[in-house]
Design a protein around this motif. Structure first.
Motif, PDB file in Angstrom:
ATOM      1  N   ALA A 105       0.784  -1.175  -0.112  1.00 52.38           N
ATOM      2  CA  ALA A 105      -0.094   0.112  -0.146  1.00 52.38           C
ATOM      3  C   ALA A 105       0.790   1.413   0.150  1.00 52.38           C
ATOM      4  O   ALA A 105       2.021   1.391   0.558  1.00 52.38           O
ATOM      5  N   LEU A 106       0.487   2.319  -0.749  1.00 57.00           N
ATOM      6  CA  LEU A 106       1.313   3.336  -1.092  1.00 57.00           C
ATOM      7  C   LEU A 106       0.444   4.586  -0.620  1.00 57.00           C
ATOM      8  O   LEU A 106      -0.565   4.926  -1.014  1.00 57.00           O
ATOM      9  N   ASP A 107       1.314   5.667   0.086  1.00 58.14           N
ATOM     10  CA  ASP A 107       0.565   6.952   0.174  1.00 58.14           C
ATOM     11  C   ASP A 107       1.830   8.142  -0.401  1.00 58.14           C
ATOM     12  O   ASP A 107       2.892   7.882  -0.235  1.00 58.14           O
ATOM     13  N   LEU A 108       1.169   9.024  -1.255  1.00 54.33           N
ATOM     14  CA  LEU A 108       1.963   9.730  -1.974  1.00 54.33           C
ATOM     15  C   LEU A 108       1.443  11.300  -1.638  1.00 54.33           C
ATOM     16  O   LEU A 108       0.415  11.621  -1.492  1.00 54.33           O
ATOM     17  N   ASP A 109       2.554  11.972  -1.491  1.00 53.62           N
ATOM     18  CA  ASP A 109       2.066  13.678  -1.213  1.00 53.62           C
ATOM     19  C   ASP A 109       2.661  14.389  -2.408  1.00 53.62           C
ATOM     20  O   ASP A 109       3.966  14.078  -2.989  1.00 53.62           O
ATOM     21  N   ILE A 110       1.989  14.991  -3.528  1.00 52.83           N
ATOM     22  CA  ILE A 110       2.289  15.576  -4.577  1.00 52.83           C
ATOM     23  C   ILE A 110       1.923  17.144  -4.582  1.00 52.83           C
ATOM     24  O   ILE A 110       1.045  17.715  -3.830  1.00 52.83           O
ATOM     25  N   VAL A 111       2.671  17.796  -5.521  1.00 56.06           N
ATOM     26  CA  VAL A 111       2.365  19.213  -5.931  1.00 56.06           C
ATOM     27  C   VAL A 111       1.997  19.132  -7.118  1.00 56.06           C
ATOM     28  O   VAL A 111       2.766  18.726  -7.915  1.00 56.06           O
ATOM     29  N   VAL A 112       0.857  19.926  -7.551  1.00 55.40           N
ATOM     30  CA  VAL A 112       0.624  19.835  -9.147  1.00 55.40           C
ATOM     31  C   VAL A 112       0.543  21.134  -9.561  1.00 55.40           C
ATOM     32  O   VAL A 112       0.755  22.176  -9.047  1.00 55.40           O
ATOM     33  N   ASP A 113       0.838  21.197 -11.150  1.00 59.55           N
ATOM     34  CA  ASP A 113       0.858  22.497 -11.607  1.00 59.55           C
ATOM     35  C   ASP A 113      -0.557  22.976 -11.783  1.00 59.55           C
ATOM     36  O   ASP A 113      -1.470  22.578 -11.899  1.00 59.55           O
ATOM     37  N   TYR A 114      -0.587  24.351 -11.523  1.00 59.02           N
ATOM     38  CA  TYR A 114      -1.776  25.245 -11.736  1.00 59.02           C
ATOM     39  C   TYR A 114      -2.321  24.927 -13.138  1.00 59.02           C
ATOM     40  O   TYR A 114      -1.738  24.811 -13.957  1.00 59.02           O
ATOM     41  N   GLY A 115      -3.577  24.542 -12.966  1.00 60.71           N
ATOM     42  CA  GLY A 115      -4.464  24.581 -14.432  1.00 60.71           C
ATOM     43  C   GLY A 115      -4.689  23.305 -14.798  1.00 60.71           C
ATOM     44  O   GLY A 115      -5.592  22.972 -15.660  1.00 60.71           O
ATOM     45  N   VAL A 116      -3.958  22.168 -14.176  1.00 61.37           N
ATOM     46  CA  VAL A 116      -4.285  20.870 -14.576  1.00 61.37           C
ATOM     47  C   VAL A 116      -5.450  20.365 -13.760  1.00 61.37           C
ATOM     48  O   VAL A 116      -5.885  20.990 -12.905  1.00 61.37           O
ATOM     49  N   SER A 117      -6.102  19.308 -14.165  1.00 59.82           N
ATOM     50  CA  SER A 117      -7.236  18.700 -13.428  1.00 59.82           C
ATOM     51  C   SER A 117      -6.634  17.846 -12.325  1.00 59.82           C
ATOM     52  O   SER A 117      -5.925  16.796 -12.664  1.00 59.82           O
ATOM     53  N   VAL A 144      -3.433   3.106  -3.467  1.00 57.67           N
ATOM     54  CA  VAL A 144      -2.416   4.302  -3.706  1.00 57.67           C
ATOM     55  C   VAL A 144      -3.200   5.569  -3.301  1.00 57.67           C
ATOM     56  O   VAL A 144      -4.049   5.719  -3.941  1.00 57.67           O
ATOM     57  N   ASN A 145      -2.962   6.137  -1.989  1.00 61.32           N
ATOM     58  CA  ASN A 145      -3.499   7.320  -1.561  1.00 61.32           C
ATOM     59  C   ASN A 145      -2.805   8.270  -2.186  1.00 61.32           C
ATOM     60  O   ASN A 145      -1.554   8.442  -1.643  1.00 61.32           O
ATOM     61  N   VAL A 146      -3.388   9.438  -2.937  1.00 59.46           N
ATOM     62  CA  VAL A 146      -2.502  10.598  -3.358  1.00 59.46           C
ATOM     63  C   VAL A 146      -3.213  11.828  -2.527  1.00 59.46           C
ATOM     64  O   VAL A 146      -4.478  11.962  -2.473  1.00 59.46           O
ATOM     65  N   ALA A 147      -2.254  12.554  -1.780  1.00 59.20           N
ATOM     66  CA  ALA A 147      -2.710  13.811  -1.001  1.00 59.20           C
ATOM     67  C   ALA A 147      -1.965  14.922  -1.895  1.00 59.20           C
ATOM     68  O   ALA A 147      -0.517  14.947  -2.084  1.00 59.20           O
ATOM     69  N   VAL A 148      -2.925  15.894  -2.350  1.00 56.12           N
ATOM     70  CA  VAL A 148      -2.233  16.787  -3.260  1.00 56.12           C
ATOM     71  C   VAL A 148      -2.167  18.036  -1.993  1.00 56.12           C
ATOM     72  O   VAL A 148      -3.093  18.492  -1.439  1.00 56.12           O
ATOM     73  N   GLY A 149      -1.077  18.471  -1.676  1.00 51.64           N
ATOM     74  CA  GLY A 149      -0.607  19.297  -0.640  1.00 51.64           C
ATOM     75  C   GLY A 149      -0.423  20.825  -1.065  1.00 51.64           C
ATOM     76  O   GLY A 149      -0.236  21.577  -0.302  1.00 51.64           O
ATOM     77  N   ASP A 150      -0.346  21.040  -2.615  1.00 49.77           N
ATOM     78  CA  ASP A 150      -0.015  22.371  -2.842  1.00 49.77           C
ATOM     79  C   ASP A 150      -0.102  22.349  -4.399  1.00 49.77           C
ATOM     80  O   ASP A 150      -0.147  21.644  -5.011  1.00 49.77           O
ATOM     81  N   VAL A 151      -0.316  23.423  -5.049  1.00 50.59           N
ATOM     82  CA  VAL A 151      -0.520  23.784  -6.399  1.00 50.59           C
ATOM     83  C   VAL A 151       0.766  24.764  -6.842  1.00 50.59           C
ATOM     84  O   VAL A 151       0.818  25.936  -6.005  1.00 50.59           O
ATOM     85  N   LYS A 152       1.340  24.573  -7.837  1.00 51.86           N
ATOM     86  CA  LYS A 152       2.534  25.463  -8.232  1.00 51.86           C
ATOM     87  C   LYS A 152       1.931  26.560  -9.003  1.00 51.86           C
ATOM     88  O   LYS A 152       1.330  25.963 -10.343  1.00 51.86           O
ATOM     89  N   LEU A 153       1.887  27.588  -9.004  1.00 50.57           N
ATOM     90  CA  LEU A 153       1.404  28.823  -9.623  1.00 50.57           C
ATOM     91  C   LEU A 153       2.475  29.166 -10.737  1.00 50.57           C
ATOM     92  O   LEU A 153       3.736  28.995 -10.561  1.00 50.57           O
ATOM     93  N   PRO A 154       2.211  29.706 -11.716  1.00 48.77           N
ATOM     94  CA  PRO A 154       3.265  29.939 -12.665  1.00 48.77           C
ATOM     95  C   PRO A 154       4.123  31.092 -12.423  1.00 48.77           C
ATOM     96  O   PRO A 154       5.398  30.867 -12.918  1.00 48.77           O
ATOM     97  N   ASP A 155       3.741  32.089 -11.533  1.00 51.88           N
ATOM     98  CA  ASP A 155       4.595  33.068 -11.134  1.00 51.88           C
ATOM     99  C   ASP A 155       5.200  33.080 -10.107  1.00 51.88           C
ATOM    100  O   ASP A 155       6.090  33.519  -9.535  1.00 51.88           O
ATOM    101  N   GLU A 156       5.217  31.604  -9.316  1.00 48.92           N
ATOM    102  CA  GLU A 156       6.006  31.365  -8.125  1.00 48.92           C
ATOM    103  C   GLU A 156       7.400  30.888  -8.347  1.00 48.92           C
ATOM    104  O   GLU A 156       7.326  30.107  -9.481  1.00 48.92           O
ATOM    105  N   GLU A 157       8.302  31.162  -7.417  1.00 49.55           N
ATOM    106  CA  GLU A 157       9.641  30.473  -7.519  1.00 49.55           C
ATOM    107  C   GLU A 157       9.680  29.105  -7.194  1.00 49.55           C
ATOM    108  O   GLU A 157       8.922  28.790  -6.346  1.00 49.55           O
ATOM    109  N   ASP A 158      10.448  28.309  -7.822  1.00 49.20           N
ATOM    110  CA  ASP A 158      10.509  26.839  -7.116  1.00 49.20           C
ATOM    111  C   ASP A 158      11.180  26.937  -5.785  1.00 49.20           C
ATOM    112  O   ASP A 158      12.042  28.024  -5.477  1.00 49.20           O
TER     113      ASP A 158
END
Length: 166
Positions: A105-117, A144-158
């Protein structure tokens, strides 16, 4: 000869001690394979949690729309560790696996790009991770549990660019 305390005979005439199966000189070939079974079944394979975490981390990063893996704090510490010589990138950042003998069993924490579903990205992450882990390890992925913890905005620095090691 029949099964007894002294020995046992195979249909082809080969015999071996009843207590254990030891191979003697001249006892080889087809009879040995039949007596001991399929070579693939002799022994046990164990797969560490970290192995499954690495496979899942790489598979999740391959999905379009996944910007980064891990929570904010782990990404910050990871960015510092990446800049330290010998620290290396952690491909398992943001992944936690629990591995049993035949299932995982897996748990994932991800950050997605802004604008994607987010729903589509999470579905694609699940599909890619399950396919990769099951293909490479032979383990059954039960969840597979996916937790979306943030959204990367286009104008944000990494965050990697924000952290400076002096």
């Amino acid at each position: 000869m029949t099964d007894s305390a002294q020995g046992r005979s195979e249909p082809d005439g080969a015999s071996y001690p009843a207590e254990g199966r030891t191979l003697e000189k001249g006892y080889a070939g087809g009879a040995a394979r039949r007596a001991l079974g399929d070579p693939a079944t002799r022994g046990r394979t164990t797969i560490a949690d970290g192995v499954v975490e690495k496979i899942a981390g790489l598979a999740a990063r391959d999905v379009v729309g996944v910007h980064a893996m891990g929570t904010g704090l782990s990404r910050t510490f990871g960015a510092v560790r990446d800049r330290v010589p010998g620290g290396g990138r952690s491909v398992s950042r943001g992944v936690k696996a629990e591995v049993g003998e035949v299932q995982t069993a897996l748990d994932l924490d991800i950050v997605v790009d802004y604008g994607v579903s987010i729903v589509d990205v999470a579905r694609a992450v699940r599909e890619n991770v399950i396919a990769a882990v099951e293909r490479m390890t032979g383990l059954e992925v039960v969840e597979v549990n996916v937790a979306v913890g943030d959204v990367k905005l286009p104008d944000e620095e990494d965050e990697d660019e924000q952290v400076r090691v002096q």
